[in-house]
Design a protein around this motif. Structure first.
Motif, PDB file in Angstrom:
ATOM      1  N   ARG A   1      -3.511   3.615  -0.863  1.00 33.65           N
ATOM      2  CA  ARG A   1      -4.358   2.534  -1.681  1.00 33.65           C
ATOM      3  C   ARG A   1      -3.235   1.527  -2.069  1.00 33.65           C
ATOM      4  O   ARG A   1      -2.235   1.746  -1.732  1.00 33.65           O
ATOM      5  CB  ARG A   1      -4.626   3.662  -3.125  1.00 33.65           C
ATOM      6  CG  ARG A   1      -3.273   4.004  -3.792  1.00 33.65           C
ATOM      7  CD  ARG A   1      -3.606   4.619  -5.359  1.00 33.65           C
ATOM      8  NE  ARG A   1      -2.427   5.190  -5.496  1.00 33.65           N
ATOM      9  CZ  ARG A   1      -1.804   4.360  -6.526  1.00 33.65           C
ATOM     10  NH1 ARG A   1      -2.287   3.322  -7.141  1.00 33.65           N
ATOM     11  NH2 ARG A   1      -0.713   4.711  -7.381  1.00 33.65           N
TER      12      ARG A   1
ATOM     13  N   ALA B   1      -4.868  11.428  10.616  1.00 37.48           N
ATOM     14  CA  ALA B   1      -5.422  10.640   9.558  1.00 37.48           C
ATOM     15  C   ALA B   1      -4.310  10.108   8.642  1.00 37.48           C
ATOM     16  O   ALA B   1      -3.278  10.290   8.328  1.00 37.48           O
ATOM     17  CB  ALA B   1      -6.285  11.461   8.683  1.00 37.48           C
TER      18      ALA B   1
ATOM     19  N   ALA C   1      -6.418   0.769  10.393  1.00 37.02           N
ATOM     20  CA  ALA C   1      -6.831   1.035   9.133  1.00 37.02           C
ATOM     21  C   ALA C   1      -7.832   0.212   8.612  1.00 37.02           C
ATOM     22  O   ALA C   1      -7.675  -0.930   8.813  1.00 37.02           O
ATOM     23  CB  ALA C   1      -5.762   1.132   8.207  1.00 37.02           C
TER      24      ALA C   1
ATOM     25  N   TYR D   1       0.869  -0.940   0.017  1.00 38.43           N
ATOM     26  CA  TYR D   1       0.014   0.069  -0.116  1.00 38.43           C
ATOM     27  C   TYR D   1       0.952   1.374  -0.024  1.00 38.43           C
ATOM     28  O   TYR D   1       1.878   1.339   0.677  1.00 38.43           O
ATOM     29  CB  TYR D   1      -0.840   0.036   1.240  1.00 38.43           C
ATOM     30  CG  TYR D   1      -1.844  -1.011   1.183  1.00 38.43           C
ATOM     31  CD1 TYR D   1      -3.181  -0.899   0.980  1.00 38.43           C
ATOM     32  CD2 TYR D   1      -1.513  -2.354   1.887  1.00 38.43           C
ATOM     33  CE1 TYR D   1      -4.030  -1.955   1.106  1.00 38.43           C
ATOM     34  CE2 TYR D   1      -2.371  -3.417   1.928  1.00 38.43           C
ATOM     35  CZ  TYR D   1      -3.583  -3.397   1.422  1.00 38.43           C
ATOM     36  OH  TYR D   1      -4.504  -4.399   1.583  1.00 38.43           O
TER      37      TYR D   1
ATOM     38  N   SER E   1      -8.499   1.006  -1.561  1.00 42.17           N
ATOM     39  CA  SER E   1      -8.439   2.007  -0.568  1.00 42.17           C
ATOM     40  C   SER E   1      -8.321   1.568   0.834  1.00 42.17           C
ATOM     41  O   SER E   1      -8.868   0.671   0.942  1.00 42.17           O
ATOM     42  CB  SER E   1      -9.753   3.070  -0.845  1.00 42.17           C
ATOM     43  OG  SER E   1      -9.725   3.514  -1.889  1.00 42.17           O
TER      44      SER E   1
ATOM     45  N   PHE F   1       0.814   5.217   1.224  1.00 44.96           N
ATOM     46  CA  PHE F   1       0.101   5.833   2.261  1.00 44.96           C
ATOM     47  C   PHE F   1       0.681   7.302   2.561  1.00 44.96           C
ATOM     48  O   PHE F   1       1.496   7.503   1.937  1.00 44.96           O
ATOM     49  CB  PHE F   1      -0.066   4.983   3.537  1.00 44.96           C
ATOM     50  CG  PHE F   1       1.381   5.101   4.301  1.00 44.96           C
ATOM     51  CD1 PHE F   1       1.653   6.163   5.154  1.00 44.96           C
ATOM     52  CD2 PHE F   1       2.224   4.166   3.876  1.00 44.96           C
ATOM     53  CE1 PHE F   1       3.185   5.956   5.908  1.00 44.96           C
ATOM     54  CE2 PHE F   1       3.532   3.850   4.775  1.00 44.96           C
ATOM     55  CZ  PHE F   1       3.744   5.121   5.488  1.00 44.96           C
TER      56      PHE F   1
ATOM     57  N   THR G   1      -4.248   7.603   5.146  1.00 34.90           N
ATOM     58  CA  THR G   1      -5.047   7.464   3.681  1.00 34.90           C
ATOM     59  C   THR G   1      -4.030   6.469   2.868  1.00 34.90           C
ATOM     60  O   THR G   1      -2.992   6.843   2.792  1.00 34.90           O
ATOM     61  CB  THR G   1      -5.612   8.727   3.145  1.00 34.90           C
ATOM     62  OG1 THR G   1      -4.500   9.610   2.801  1.00 34.90           O
ATOM     63  CG2 THR G   1      -6.563   9.566   3.686  1.00 34.90           C
TER      64      THR G   1
ATOM     65  N   GLU H   1      -8.220   3.600   4.775  1.00 33.99           N
ATOM     66  CA  GLU H   1      -8.241   4.975   5.494  1.00 33.99           C
ATOM     67  C   GLU H   1      -8.190   4.524   7.067  1.00 33.99           C
ATOM     68  O   GLU H   1      -8.650   3.348   7.456  1.00 33.99           O
ATOM     69  CB  GLU H   1      -9.585   5.612   5.453  1.00 33.99           C
ATOM     70  CG  GLU H   1      -9.922   6.265   4.099  1.00 33.99           C
ATOM     71  CD  GLU H   1     -11.160   7.202   3.748  1.00 33.99           C
ATOM     72  OE1 GLU H   1     -11.433   7.581   4.861  1.00 33.99           O
ATOM     73  OE2 GLU H   1     -11.433   7.310   2.876  1.00 33.99           O
ATOM     74  N   GLY H   2      -7.443   5.513   7.807  1.00 32.04           N
ATOM     75  CA  GLY H   2      -7.291   5.039   9.334  1.00 32.04           C
ATOM     76  C   GLY H   2      -6.826   6.192   9.842  1.00 32.04           C
ATOM     77  O   GLY H   2      -6.977   7.139   9.517  1.00 32.04           O
ATOM     78  N   LYS H   3      -6.260   5.737  10.953  1.00 27.94           N
ATOM     79  CA  LYS H   3      -5.522   6.809  11.875  1.00 27.94           C
ATOM     80  C   LYS H   3      -4.320   6.075  12.564  1.00 27.94           C
ATOM     81  O   LYS H   3      -4.013   4.888  12.907  1.00 27.94           O
ATOM     82  CB  LYS H   3      -6.508   7.325  12.994  1.00 27.94           C
ATOM     83  CG  LYS H   3      -6.869   6.068  13.860  1.00 27.94           C
ATOM     84  CD  LYS H   3      -8.077   6.559  14.870  1.00 27.94           C
ATOM     85  CE  LYS H   3      -8.416   5.329  15.755  1.00 27.94           C
ATOM     86  NZ  LYS H   3      -9.809   5.679  16.483  1.00 27.94           N
TER      87      LYS H   3
END
Length: 101
Positions: free
Chosen positions: A98, A94, A74, A7, A80, A9, A96, A82-84
């Motif tokens: 892919r 945040a 995540a 990924y 995709s 990020f 983000t 998304e997480g923290k």
């Protein structure tokens, strides 16, 4: 859906956006994973990686620019993510990204 792969990020940090790649390698049970993160802050091994459905949780210890433990979560949805990232006194940031491979 398999969360295995690589990924790209980005994380919005107090030092600006930090980016890199993360490799996720599930174990035979599919409930844990190992991996590595390579990016603007160096090469960091994933610790205590767990998989619950489409959610990844892990921790890591960065050494630069200061030693710090990070707790991460995540959710993978298709390609995709998304997480923290929780970074001690710096709070949550945040994440983000892919899937690229």
């Amino acid at each position: 859906m398999s969360v295995a792969g690589t990924y790209e990020f980005a994380v919005n940090t107090p030092m600006g956006a930090q980016s890199g790649t993360m490799t996720v390698v599930p174990d035979a049970s599919g409930t844990a994973f190992t991996g590595v993160i390579d990016g603007s802050l160096g090469h960091i091994e994933v610790e205590d990686g767990t998989i619950l459905g489409d959610t990844l949780t892990w921790s890591m210890r960065m050494s630069s620019p200061m030693p710090m433990g990070l707790d991460c979560e995540a959710v993978v949805s298709g390609d995709s993510v998304e997480g923290k990232v929780r970074a001690g006194i710096f709070g949550s940031m945040a994440l983000t990204g892919r899937k690229i491979a």
